[in-house]
Design a protein around this motif. Structure first.
Motif, PDB file in Angstrom:
ATOM      1  N   ARG A 359      93.311  22.565  45.967  1.00  0.00           N
ATOM      2  CA  ARG A 359      94.425  21.340  45.927  1.00  0.00           C
ATOM      3  C   ARG A 359      93.781  20.458  44.956  1.00  0.00           C
ATOM      4  N   VAL A 360      92.267  20.372  45.065  1.00  0.00           N
ATOM      5  CA  VAL A 360      91.740  19.319  44.109  1.00  0.00           C
ATOM      6  C   VAL A 360      91.969  19.705  42.721  1.00  0.00           C
ATOM      7  N   VAL A 361      91.769  21.201  42.383  1.00  0.00           N
ATOM      8  CA  VAL A 361      91.965  21.398  40.989  1.00  0.00           C
ATOM      9  C   VAL A 361      93.278  21.345  40.517  1.00  0.00           C
ATOM     10  N   THR A 362      93.989  21.715  41.416  1.00  0.00           N
ATOM     11  CA  THR A 362      95.629  21.466  40.892  1.00  0.00           C
ATOM     12  C   THR A 362      96.144  20.097  40.443  1.00  0.00           C
ATOM     13  N   GLU A 363      95.310  19.112  41.284  1.00  0.00           N
ATOM     14  CA  GLU A 363      95.624  17.666  41.012  1.00  0.00           C
ATOM     15  C   GLU A 363      94.626  17.423  39.698  1.00  0.00           C
ATOM     16  N   LEU A 364      93.587  17.727  39.416  1.00  0.00           N
ATOM     17  CA  LEU A 364      92.772  17.668  38.173  1.00  0.00           C
ATOM     18  C   LEU A 364      93.555  18.160  37.068  1.00  0.00           C
ATOM     19  N   ASN A 365      94.213  19.206  37.106  1.00  0.00           N
ATOM     20  CA  ASN A 365      95.035  19.557  36.033  1.00  0.00           C
ATOM     21  C   ASN A 365      96.271  18.933  35.664  1.00  0.00           C
ATOM     22  N   SER A 366      96.750  18.597  36.912  1.00  0.00           N
ATOM     23  CA  SER A 366      97.964  17.760  36.668  1.00  0.00           C
ATOM     24  C   SER A 366      97.598  16.319  36.036  1.00  0.00           C
ATOM     25  N   ALA A 367      96.316  15.624  36.437  1.00  0.00           N
ATOM     26  CA  ALA A 367      96.046  14.587  35.646  1.00  0.00           C
ATOM     27  C   ALA A 367      95.798  14.685  34.222  1.00  0.00           C
ATOM     28  N   ALA A 368      95.101  15.928  33.937  1.00  0.00           N
ATOM     29  CA  ALA A 368      94.703  16.265  32.532  1.00  0.00           C
ATOM     30  C   ALA A 368      95.989  16.463  31.457  1.00  0.00           C
ATOM     31  N   GLU A 369      97.285  17.016  32.117  1.00  0.00           N
ATOM     32  CA  GLU A 369      98.453  17.069  31.586  1.00  0.00           C
ATOM     33  C   GLU A 369      98.905  15.755  31.256  1.00  0.00           C
ATOM     34  N   ARG A 370      99.118  14.918  32.351  1.00  0.00           N
ATOM     35  CA  ARG A 370      99.528  13.633  32.145  1.00  0.00           C
ATOM     36  C   ARG A 370      98.807  12.813  31.041  1.00  0.00           C
ATOM     37  N   VAL A 371      97.426  12.954  30.942  1.00  0.00           N
ATOM     38  CA  VAL A 371      96.678  12.250  29.819  1.00  0.00           C
ATOM     39  C   VAL A 371      96.989  12.708  28.472  1.00  0.00           C
ATOM     40  N   ALA A 372      97.029  14.299  28.422  1.00  0.00           N
ATOM     41  CA  ALA A 372      97.014  14.820  27.206  1.00  0.00           C
ATOM     42  C   ALA A 372      98.429  14.523  26.608  1.00  0.00           C
ATOM     43  N   GLN A 373      99.486  13.994  27.449  1.00  0.00           N
ATOM     44  CA  GLN A 373     100.613  13.529  26.785  1.00  0.00           C
ATOM     45  C   GLN A 373     100.614  12.171  26.189  1.00  0.00           C
ATOM     46  N   ALA A 374      99.650  11.526  26.588  1.00  0.00           N
ATOM     47  CA  ALA A 374      99.282  10.007  26.123  1.00  0.00           C
ATOM     48  C   ALA A 374      98.370  10.168  24.921  1.00  0.00           C
ATOM     49  N   ILE A 388      90.331  10.595  39.767  1.00  0.00           N
ATOM     50  CA  ILE A 388      91.519  10.392  40.297  1.00  0.00           C
ATOM     51  C   ILE A 388      91.615  10.090  41.846  1.00  0.00           C
ATOM     52  N   GLY A 389      90.486   9.642  42.273  1.00  0.00           N
ATOM     53  CA  GLY A 389      90.303   9.058  43.739  1.00  0.00           C
ATOM     54  C   GLY A 389      89.919   9.702  44.744  1.00  0.00           C
ATOM     55  N   ILE A 390      89.359  10.965  44.302  1.00  0.00           N
ATOM     56  CA  ILE A 390      89.032  12.120  45.314  1.00  0.00           C
ATOM     57  C   ILE A 390      87.768  12.158  45.415  1.00  0.00           C
ATOM     58  N   ASP A 391      87.081  12.004  46.466  1.00  0.00           N
ATOM     59  CA  ASP A 391      85.532  12.128  46.645  1.00  0.00           C
ATOM     60  C   ASP A 391      85.144  13.557  46.738  1.00  0.00           C
ATOM     61  N   ARG A 392      85.221  14.453  45.774  1.00  0.00           N
ATOM     62  CA  ARG A 392      84.796  15.899  45.886  1.00  0.00           C
ATOM     63  C   ARG A 392      84.032  16.138  44.672  1.00  0.00           C
ATOM     64  N   ALA A 393      82.821  17.000  44.679  1.00  0.00           N
ATOM     65  CA  ALA A 393      82.308  17.517  43.612  1.00  0.00           C
ATOM     66  C   ALA A 393      83.116  18.643  42.825  1.00  0.00           C
ATOM     67  N   VAL A 394      83.834  18.331  41.996  1.00  0.00           N
ATOM     68  CA  VAL A 394      84.584  19.123  41.141  1.00  0.00           C
ATOM     69  C   VAL A 394      84.962  18.411  40.013  1.00  0.00           C
ATOM     70  N   ALA A 395      85.003  19.019  38.819  1.00  0.00           N
ATOM     71  CA  ALA A 395      85.348  18.651  37.666  1.00  0.00           C
ATOM     72  C   ALA A 395      86.019  19.807  36.586  1.00  0.00           C
ATOM     73  N   ILE A 396      86.904  19.277  35.774  1.00  0.00           N
ATOM     74  CA  ILE A 396      87.327  20.380  34.748  1.00  0.00           C
ATOM     75  C   ILE A 396      87.133  19.701  33.663  1.00  0.00           C
ATOM     76  N   VAL A 397      87.018  20.889  32.476  1.00  0.00           N
ATOM     77  CA  VAL A 397      86.929  20.446  31.134  1.00  0.00           C
ATOM     78  C   VAL A 397      87.500  21.300  30.424  1.00  0.00           C
ATOM     79  N   ARG A 398      88.354  20.600  29.261  1.00  0.00           N
ATOM     80  CA  ARG A 398      89.288  21.696  28.445  1.00  0.00           C
ATOM     81  C   ARG A 398      88.445  21.097  27.012  1.00  0.00           C
ATOM     82  N   THR A 399      88.221  22.315  26.517  1.00  0.00           N
ATOM     83  CA  THR A 399      87.221  22.439  25.275  1.00  0.00           C
ATOM     84  C   THR A 399      88.277  22.203  24.126  1.00  0.00           C
ATOM     85  N   PRO A 400      87.635  21.844  22.948  1.00  0.00           N
ATOM     86  CA  PRO A 400      88.588  21.891  21.593  1.00  0.00           C
ATOM     87  C   PRO A 400      89.410  23.223  21.439  1.00  0.00           C
TER      88      PRO A 400
END
Length: 503
Positions: A359-374, A388-400
């Motif tokens: 669930r957290v990863v889904t939210e991270l990907n959702s945030a990344a989609e919003r940011v990428a549009q801007a 994104i306000g979630i106190d858990r140890a996970v991050a996503i990275v999208r490479t070039p």
């Protein structure tokens, strides 16, 4: 899932008179000057599927006809042609579908020929209309169908959601559930609660009602339809379709007031933690004071999850010329004034907390989609859960180059190679850029969704992206890494936007 072929007629063949819809669709495509590819894009369907309908190799659905009507502005001609086609076409052999797995009790052998959902937002509430064409390919009559109503105002943050629904549970009065059997809502269906939780309901729709009992016998098919309402207090800006039965066609329509300026995107997820954008585009039709977004796919795999999300930009506090940081804040990115960014994130206990992790990863990907549009990110980008306000140890990275990296409980255990200094930006204070020294190579120990520990080596630009996100999970910002006496520069002075890392 495997399907057999369905016998059809060609528009120009000896049985062309029964496929009036394909003939009419081809005529209106020619009138409007659409190529097949352009028509598919306008309708929000895959090009190959549209081509098959035009050639007569695929039977159109009522939803398909409606999308064609909207795209070609045919004045009702295509809807009329579809009705004639349905009324006159001979009975066809039904597709042969493989074994059914993981179905609910009482629904073995059931196949969904078409799953169509329309979600309409109006005056602070969402009303879902769900239609399904069911086929009984089993050996026993089906007398009930299980549906699930699951809401989440804060997906990815279960503690916050649990608090909301414990204090203000989803009620049956709010849902106002109604169900029907047959085309045109011919027969109301009775229903009975199976599970009743604060944020989760399961309901058996019964193949019975005021008009008696109408079981779905082997070899038969029928339409069922149901509707329910959820206020925006309980429902966040997302709608997910989970494929739990063999399904031939899946379609979704989102209907929003134009004044809200909705922006919609989609993510395809599975039982793993990975997520990817939809393979086909989401269509949009602006009609009067409504914006209609539509999407569909054919033969979705079992257990797949298709999640549509949206942002009501007309409601957001954004003005022309807003600063980059204000834009990021409006997109849901926590800003550096929040003390949460200075805390060490809580680690996951995997695989025990695998569902929360997904669930957290889904939210991270959702945030990344919003940011990428801007904003354009030539160097790649990353988002950590605390951002994104979630106190858990996970991050996503999208490479070039488009690679998606998900890191649970990451720790940098070794670094090496040269150390160089390059500009970095942070979504949490995006008005500036700062030169940060980082090693060319880092070794990161992290977990996968199944709890297996692994070590991955990252190099150069990707190493910099990963190290930046690991810092976030440890309560650090890139300014903590800058050399003494070196200050960030305003973004207006930065000349590297859209460019790649320099090595």
């Amino acid at each position: 899932m495997t399907t057999g072929t369905t016998s059809t007629t060609e528009p120009g063949g000896p049985d062309a008179e029964v496929n009036v819809f394909a003939v009419e669709l081809e005529r209106w495509r020619d009138v409007r000057g659409f190529s097949r590819a352009a028509l598919a894009k306008a309708m929000g369907y895959d090009r190959s599927y549209v081509s098959k309908v035009l050639s007569g190799a695929e039977r159109p659905s009522e939803t398909f006809a409606g999308h064609a009507e909207a795209a070609l502005q045919a004045g009702g001609a295509l809807r009329s042609a579809f009705r004639d086609f349905e009324a006159n076409r001979p009975a066809k052999a039904r597709p042969v579908v493989g074994p059914v797995a993981d179905t609910a009790a009482g629904m073995g052998g059931l196949v969904v020929d078409h799953d169509d959902a329309t979600l309409r937002y109006e005056d602070g509430a969402y009303r879902l209309s769900q239609r399904r064409h069911l086929v009984n390919q089993g050996t026993e009559p089906i007398t009930r169908y299980l549906i699930r109503i699951s809401v989440d105002r804060y997906p990815g943050d279960p503690e916050r959601s649990n608090q909301l629904y414990s204090e203000n549970p989803l009620s049956w009065d709010e849902i106002d559930l109604h169900a029907w059997h047959g085309r045109g809502r011919a027969n109301p269906m009775d229903w009975t609660a199976h599970h009743d939780r604060d944020a989760f309901k399961e309901v058996w729709l019964l193949f019975s009602g005021a008009h008696g009992h109408f079981p779905l016998y082997p070899g038969e098919s029928c339409w069922i339809e149901y509707e329910y309402t959820v206020t925006e207090t309980h429902w966040g800006n997302w709608f997910q379709r989970a494929v739990r039965l063999p399904t031939r066609t899946l379609s979704v329509c989102l209907d929003f007031p134009a004044e809200l300026g909705a922006s919609v995107w989609g993510l395809h997820t599975s039982m793993t933690a990975q997520a990817a954008p939809f393979a086909t585009a989401i269509g949009r039709d602006d009609t009067g004071d409504r914006h209609i977004f539509s999407w569909s796919c054919e033969d979705p795999p079992l257990h797949a999850r298709y999640r549509l999300e949206w942002d009501f930009r007309g409601r957001a506090a954004r003005t022309a010329g807003a600063s980059p940081s204000k834009v990021m804040a409006s997109l849901g990115i926590v800003q550096d004034t929040d003390p949460a960014l200075r805390q060490v994130a809580r680690r996951f206990d995997l695989p025990t907390e695998a569902e929360d992790a997904r669930r957290v990863v889904t939210e991270l990907n959702s945030a990344a989609e919003r940011v990428a549009q801007a904003h354009t990110f030539g160097k790649g980008m990353g988002v950590a859960a605390p951002q994104i306000g979630i106190d858990r140890a996970v991050a996503i990275v999208r490479t070039p180059d488009g690679e998606a990296i998900t890191l649970f409980n990451p720790t940098i255990i070794e670094s090496g190679g040269e150390v160089d200094e390059q500009y970095e930006g942070c979504l949490s204070f995006f008005d500036v850029r700062g030169r940060v020294p980082r090693p060319h190579v880092i070794h990161v120990e992290h977990a996968d969704i199944d709890g297996q520990t692994k070590i991955t080596v990252f190099e150069r630009g990707v190493a910099r992206l990963v190290a930046h996100e690991v810092d976030h999970l440890n309560g650090k910002l890139y300014t903590d890494r800058m050399r003494d006496g070196v200050e960030p520069i305003p973004v207006e002075q930065y000349r590297g936007t859209g460019s790649t890392w320099k090595y």
